[in-house]
Structure formats: C-alpha cells, structure tokens
Design a protein around this motif. Sequence first.
Motif, PDB file in Angstrom:
ATOM      1  N   SER A  16      35.541  34.143  32.747  1.00 30.99           N
ATOM      2  CA  SER A  16      36.357  32.982  33.421  1.00 30.99           C
ATOM      3  C   SER A  16      35.556  33.114  34.910  1.00 30.99           C
ATOM      4  O   SER A  16      34.497  32.420  34.888  1.00 30.99           O
ATOM      5  CB  SER A  16      37.666  33.450  33.547  1.00 30.99           C
ATOM      6  OG  SER A  16      37.943  34.802  34.192  1.00 30.99           O
ATOM      7  N   ASP A  17      36.290  33.627  35.868  1.00 31.55           N
ATOM      8  CA  ASP A  17      35.472  33.563  37.235  1.00 31.55           C
ATOM      9  C   ASP A  17      34.753  34.837  37.946  1.00 31.55           C
ATOM     10  O   ASP A  17      34.539  34.581  39.066  1.00 31.55           O
ATOM     11  CB  ASP A  17      36.658  32.578  38.186  1.00 31.55           C
ATOM     12  CG  ASP A  17      37.716  33.668  38.236  1.00 31.55           C
ATOM     13  OD1 ASP A  17      37.916  34.866  37.480  1.00 31.55           O
ATOM     14  OD2 ASP A  17      38.492  33.476  39.359  1.00 31.55           O
ATOM     15  N   GLY A  18      34.615  35.827  36.908  1.00 29.28           N
ATOM     16  CA  GLY A  18      33.859  36.843  37.283  1.00 29.28           C
ATOM     17  C   GLY A  18      32.403  36.464  37.462  1.00 29.28           C
ATOM     18  O   GLY A  18      31.790  35.613  36.755  1.00 29.28           O
ATOM     19  N   THR A  19      31.647  37.287  37.979  1.00 27.95           N
ATOM     20  CA  THR A  19      29.935  37.164  38.181  1.00 27.95           C
ATOM     21  C   THR A  19      29.048  37.854  36.978  1.00 27.95           C
ATOM     22  O   THR A  19      27.963  37.486  37.091  1.00 27.95           O
ATOM     23  CB  THR A  19      29.708  37.562  39.522  1.00 27.95           C
ATOM     24  OG1 THR A  19      29.806  38.938  39.680  1.00 27.95           O
ATOM     25  CG2 THR A  19      30.370  36.895  40.538  1.00 27.95           C
ATOM     26  N   THR A  20      29.702  38.807  36.349  1.00 27.93           N
ATOM     27  CA  THR A  20      29.008  39.621  35.434  1.00 27.93           C
ATOM     28  C   THR A  20      29.589  39.694  34.068  1.00 27.93           C
ATOM     29  O   THR A  20      30.618  39.290  33.772  1.00 27.93           O
ATOM     30  CB  THR A  20      28.611  40.979  35.927  1.00 27.93           C
ATOM     31  OG1 THR A  20      29.737  41.624  35.884  1.00 27.93           O
ATOM     32  CG2 THR A  20      27.813  40.914  37.335  1.00 27.93           C
ATOM     33  N   SER A  21      28.680  40.268  33.103  1.00 28.89           N
ATOM     34  CA  SER A  21      29.148  40.341  31.830  1.00 28.89           C
ATOM     35  C   SER A  21      30.047  41.512  31.605  1.00 28.89           C
ATOM     36  O   SER A  21      30.616  42.254  32.608  1.00 28.89           O
ATOM     37  CB  SER A  21      28.200  40.597  30.729  1.00 28.89           C
ATOM     38  OG  SER A  21      27.331  42.089  31.146  1.00 28.89           O
TER      39      SER A  21
ATOM     40  N   ASP B  82      45.455  48.147  41.164  1.00 26.93           N
ATOM     41  CA  ASP B  82      44.312  47.538  40.454  1.00 26.93           C
ATOM     42  C   ASP B  82      43.431  46.820  41.302  1.00 26.93           C
ATOM     43  O   ASP B  82      43.907  46.527  42.512  1.00 26.93           O
ATOM     44  CB  ASP B  82      44.882  46.436  39.430  1.00 26.93           C
ATOM     45  CG  ASP B  82      45.798  46.831  38.409  1.00 26.93           C
ATOM     46  OD1 ASP B  82      45.646  47.979  37.543  1.00 26.93           O
ATOM     47  OD2 ASP B  82      46.905  46.190  38.038  1.00 26.93           O
ATOM     48  N   SER B  83      42.250  46.706  40.953  1.00 20.10           N
ATOM     49  CA  SER B  83      41.361  46.058  41.830  1.00 20.10           C
ATOM     50  C   SER B  83      41.129  44.573  41.798  1.00 20.10           C
ATOM     51  O   SER B  83      40.748  44.166  42.810  1.00 20.10           O
ATOM     52  CB  SER B  83      39.792  46.633  41.722  1.00 20.10           C
ATOM     53  OG  SER B  83      39.301  45.986  40.305  1.00 20.10           O
ATOM     54  N   ASP B  84      41.473  44.088  40.756  1.00 22.10           N
ATOM     55  CA  ASP B  84      41.263  42.477  40.850  1.00 22.10           C
ATOM     56  C   ASP B  84      39.710  42.209  40.895  1.00 22.10           C
ATOM     57  O   ASP B  84      39.532  41.162  41.533  1.00 22.10           O
ATOM     58  CB  ASP B  84      42.278  41.703  41.634  1.00 22.10           C
ATOM     59  CG  ASP B  84      42.440  40.272  41.507  1.00 22.10           C
ATOM     60  OD1 ASP B  84      41.956  39.661  40.275  1.00 22.10           O
ATOM     61  OD2 ASP B  84      43.181  39.678  42.035  1.00 22.10           O
ATOM     62  N   ALA B  85      38.794  42.975  40.376  1.00 22.25           N
ATOM     63  CA  ALA B  85      37.665  42.909  40.575  1.00 22.25           C
ATOM     64  C   ALA B  85      37.055  41.767  39.897  1.00 22.25           C
ATOM     65  O   ALA B  85      37.322  41.395  38.745  1.00 22.25           O
ATOM     66  CB  ALA B  85      36.922  44.267  39.988  1.00 22.25           C
ATOM     67  N   HIS B  86      36.118  40.907  40.566  1.00 24.05           N
ATOM     68  CA  HIS B  86      35.489  39.858  39.933  1.00 24.05           C
ATOM     69  C   HIS B  86      33.949  40.068  39.942  1.00 24.05           C
ATOM     70  O   HIS B  86      33.045  39.360  39.535  1.00 24.05           O
ATOM     71  CB  HIS B  86      35.519  38.684  40.936  1.00 24.05           C
ATOM     72  CG  HIS B  86      37.100  37.827  40.523  1.00 24.05           C
ATOM     73  ND1 HIS B  86      38.412  38.696  41.046  1.00 24.05           N
ATOM     74  CD2 HIS B  86      37.568  36.951  39.896  1.00 24.05           C
ATOM     75  CE1 HIS B  86      39.202  37.802  40.539  1.00 24.05           C
ATOM     76  NE2 HIS B  86      38.728  36.574  40.143  1.00 24.05           N
ATOM     77  N   ALA B  87      33.356  41.343  40.013  1.00 19.78           N
ATOM     78  CA  ALA B  87      32.323  41.741  40.187  1.00 19.78           C
ATOM     79  C   ALA B  87      32.138  43.383  40.039  1.00 19.78           C
ATOM     80  O   ALA B  87      33.353  43.885  40.571  1.00 19.78           O
ATOM     81  CB  ALA B  87      31.304  41.348  41.295  1.00 19.78           C
ATOM     82  N   PRO B  88      31.206  43.869  39.494  1.00 18.22           N
ATOM     83  CA  PRO B  88      31.119  45.348  39.482  1.00 18.22           C
ATOM     84  C   PRO B  88      31.603  46.141  40.660  1.00 18.22           C
ATOM     85  O   PRO B  88      32.130  47.128  40.592  1.00 18.22           O
ATOM     86  CB  PRO B  88      29.730  45.458  38.854  1.00 18.22           C
ATOM     87  CG  PRO B  88      29.376  44.530  38.194  1.00 18.22           C
ATOM     88  CD  PRO B  88      30.042  43.239  38.849  1.00 18.22           C
ATOM     89  N   GLY B  89      30.766  45.836  41.713  1.00 16.63           N
ATOM     90  CA  GLY B  89      31.023  46.451  43.016  1.00 16.63           C
ATOM     91  C   GLY B  89      32.508  46.389  43.686  1.00 16.63           C
ATOM     92  O   GLY B  89      32.950  47.146  44.319  1.00 16.63           O
ATOM     93  N   GLN B  90      33.176  45.474  43.170  1.00 19.27           N
ATOM     94  CA  GLN B  90      34.487  45.243  43.556  1.00 19.27           C
ATOM     95  C   GLN B  90      35.520  46.271  42.728  1.00 19.27           C
ATOM     96  O   GLN B  90      36.771  46.564  43.352  1.00 19.27           O
ATOM     97  CB  GLN B  90      35.174  43.909  43.144  1.00 19.27           C
ATOM     98  CG  GLN B  90      34.451  42.922  44.334  1.00 19.27           C
ATOM     99  CD  GLN B  90      34.480  41.386  43.968  1.00 19.27           C
ATOM    100  OE1 GLN B  90      35.599  41.199  43.203  1.00 19.27           O
ATOM    101  NE2 GLN B  90      33.827  40.648  44.430  1.00 19.27           N
ATOM    102  N   LEU B  91      35.148  46.765  41.742  1.00 20.74           N
ATOM    103  CA  LEU B  91      35.836  47.875  41.204  1.00 20.74           C
ATOM    104  C   LEU B  91      36.356  48.975  42.160  1.00 20.74           C
ATOM    105  O   LEU B  91      37.336  49.663  41.929  1.00 20.74           O
ATOM    106  CB  LEU B  91      35.105  48.474  39.898  1.00 20.74           C
ATOM    107  CG  LEU B  91      34.942  47.259  38.736  1.00 20.74           C
ATOM    108  CD1 LEU B  91      34.004  47.847  37.709  1.00 20.74           C
ATOM    109  CD2 LEU B  91      36.391  47.303  37.871  1.00 20.74           C
ATOM    110  N   GLY B  92      35.318  49.223  43.051  1.00 22.31           N
ATOM    111  CA  GLY B  92      35.428  50.294  43.882  1.00 22.31           C
ATOM    112  C   GLY B  92      36.655  50.043  45.074  1.00 22.31           C
ATOM    113  O   GLY B  92      37.164  50.865  45.837  1.00 22.31           O
ATOM    114  N   LEU B  93      37.118  48.768  45.063  1.00 20.94           N
ATOM    115  CA  LEU B  93      38.402  48.483  45.877  1.00 20.94           C
ATOM    116  C   LEU B  93      39.392  49.184  45.678  1.00 20.94           C
ATOM    117  O   LEU B  93      40.611  49.125  46.395  1.00 20.94           O
ATOM    118  CB  LEU B  93      38.854  47.097  45.961  1.00 20.94           C
ATOM    119  CG  LEU B  93      37.568  45.830  46.350  1.00 20.94           C
ATOM    120  CD1 LEU B  93      37.789  44.527  46.030  1.00 20.94           C
ATOM    121  CD2 LEU B  93      37.295  46.297  47.933  1.00 20.94           C
ATOM    122  N   LEU B  94      39.722  50.011  44.540  1.00 25.70           N
ATOM    123  CA  LEU B  94      40.798  50.715  44.184  1.00 25.70           C
ATOM    124  C   LEU B  94      41.171  51.843  45.275  1.00 25.70           C
ATOM    125  O   LEU B  94      42.281  52.126  45.783  1.00 25.70           O
ATOM    126  CB  LEU B  94      40.670  51.592  42.805  1.00 25.70           C
ATOM    127  CG  LEU B  94      40.784  50.837  41.424  1.00 25.70           C
ATOM    128  CD1 LEU B  94      40.588  51.962  40.402  1.00 25.70           C
ATOM    129  CD2 LEU B  94      42.271  50.034  41.606  1.00 25.70           C
TER     130      LEU B  94
END
Length: 338
Positions: A109-114, A292-304
């Motif tokens: 959808s609107d994320g940047t990676t696989s 939840d992170s609502d991450a759209h890229a791998p680095g955003q998973l760290g927003l937890l």
Amino acid sequence: MDAVEALEEIAFRLERELASKYRAKAFRKAAAIIQPLSAAEVANRVADGSLKRMAGIGDTTYAVIEQAADGRVPDYLAELRARDAPADAPASGLRTRLRGDLHAHTDWSDGTTSIESMARAAEALGHEYLAITDHSPNLRVANGLSAERLTEQIEIIEGIDAHGGGIRLLTGIEVDILPDGTLDQAPEMLAQLDLVVASVHSKLRTESEAMTRRMLGGVNDPRTNILGHCTGRLVQGSRGTRPPSTFDARRVFAACAEKDVAVEINSRPERQDPPDDLIALALAEGCLFSIDSDAHAPGQLGLLDLGAARAEAAGVPPERIITTWPLEKLLEWARPAG
C-alpha cells in the motif's frame, strides 16, 4: 565496516527520524545494488572508479561505501548515530515488555519496503510478532488492497512464515470505517485475517454525533480487533497540523470495552493519538490498549519507544496492553474459537 550494513543502518535511522522517504530509499537502493558483491569486489570497484559510475549510486551513497570499504565508520553514519544517541539508549520499563507490533505498512500500500524487509527489521528489534496491516480499497491515495490483492498478500505472508524464522508474521489490514459505519472490505475476507485494525481516514471534520455513529459501527463489527488512531489528529510534521475529530469518546470507549476492542496508542510523533485525556478516559472505561508503530518503513518500527513512554506516563497497566501478551494469548483473543 560492511558497506551494505552501513547503508541499511543509515536508511533505518533516517526512517526513524521520519526524514523524506526518498532519502532513505536511496540508501536502501544502493545497498541492494552492492548486496551481490563480495567485500573484495566492492573494494576493487571503489579503487578503479567503476562503482561511482554504477546506476543508482550517488555521491552520498558512494562516499558511505568508499569509507566503509576503507574500514571506517562512514561520516554520515557517525553523524546520524550521534544525533540519535537518546533513541539508542537502553529500553526500560514498559517498552521492554512489548512483544510485537500490530500496525505496520509495506509497499503493497503506502509503505516504502517489502514485507520481508519489515520482518527483518522487526526481528532485529526483538519483536516476537508483527502484523502486516496495509490499507483497504477505499483509501486509493494509499494504494489500498482489493480483495484479490489481499488474498495474494495473505498467501505470501503465510509462505514466508512457512520457511520459519525468528518472528511470526500475522495477516492483517488497516480497514477504513466508512461514513455509514461499515468496514471497507468484505466480511469473508476480514474473517481470513489474524487481526483487523479499523480506522477513520476520511471526512474527519464530520459533526460529532455522525462521527460517533460511524465509529460505533466500526467498533461493533465482530471482526474489529483494534480501533486505530481514534481522533485522526496531527500535531506536528511535514503534513502540517490537523485538529482531532469530535465524537462522544465515552460512548465509543464504552463500546470498545464491551466488545473487547483495543484502543490503539499510536506511536507516530506527528499523531500522538489518542491525546492524554482520552487515554485516561479509555483507561477509566476499562479498555484494552495496543501500542503500535503505524510504521511505513523499517526504521519507523522503532517508534514503539514513544508510544510505550506515553502509556507508561498515563499509568496504563501492562496486562491491559495486548502487545505485551504472548502470541498464543493474542491470537486466542483476536479470533476466539467458536
């Protein structure tokens, strides 16, 4: 230093900073280009100048590769590490009890990676599980998934899981709650998923009573597990600010508690949703929560880290946060037998 690792770490740190997605993607693209090359081949191409002429390698990414091939920590990476020092501090308290993340997007959808890239990053962070929750068809601007595409994605996620690994991927969706309160995907499709996050993304300035009815419709749907970023507000960031939607939060949170729907504490710094007063109200109404992170890229998973800090400050008990639960308990809650 390994050049691929240096490029990927830079991308991860840029994503965590919510920098332009194009900057982060440039580093990930460069990493993918040199991934098949041995360290010796990379060094040789740096030495003879051929690496600089490769498509997809720009001046900045070349400098990173050159310095890494020379055995140094690249200057740009060192700068990012210094800037990110507070974020790299050891996790404490509630954050250490979080086992996973139930709201994340991919390039479907609107994320940047696989899917695979998001899974690797989540595993590196120590997650036990990650739900892939791309958007539903109504959100065309975010390339929402039709039933056919969602079916294909489910098969791919199940295939990745079948090969094993250190993390369990869960099938999911962030489904729009439509203006009439229905969910933007066929019930038979939602029933196939491990988890459903239901969110409002459109007509956010609807008057309070109509918005309340809309949200109650989503919460009362038996397939809904989590109410996502409930006010839709934006408090900072490149998209500007946006006021919260108005609705009868007490009625909505009471329904969440009755229907066993978790209220999301969205970790994105531009959202900080729900506001503190609504977290307190949901807590008083007896709600469960999902950080939840609502991450759209791998680095955003760290927003937890940010969501955990807000929940801890609000006094949310860890046992009422579903992302602290072991996988078996989580799945039993999300899709109870019978």
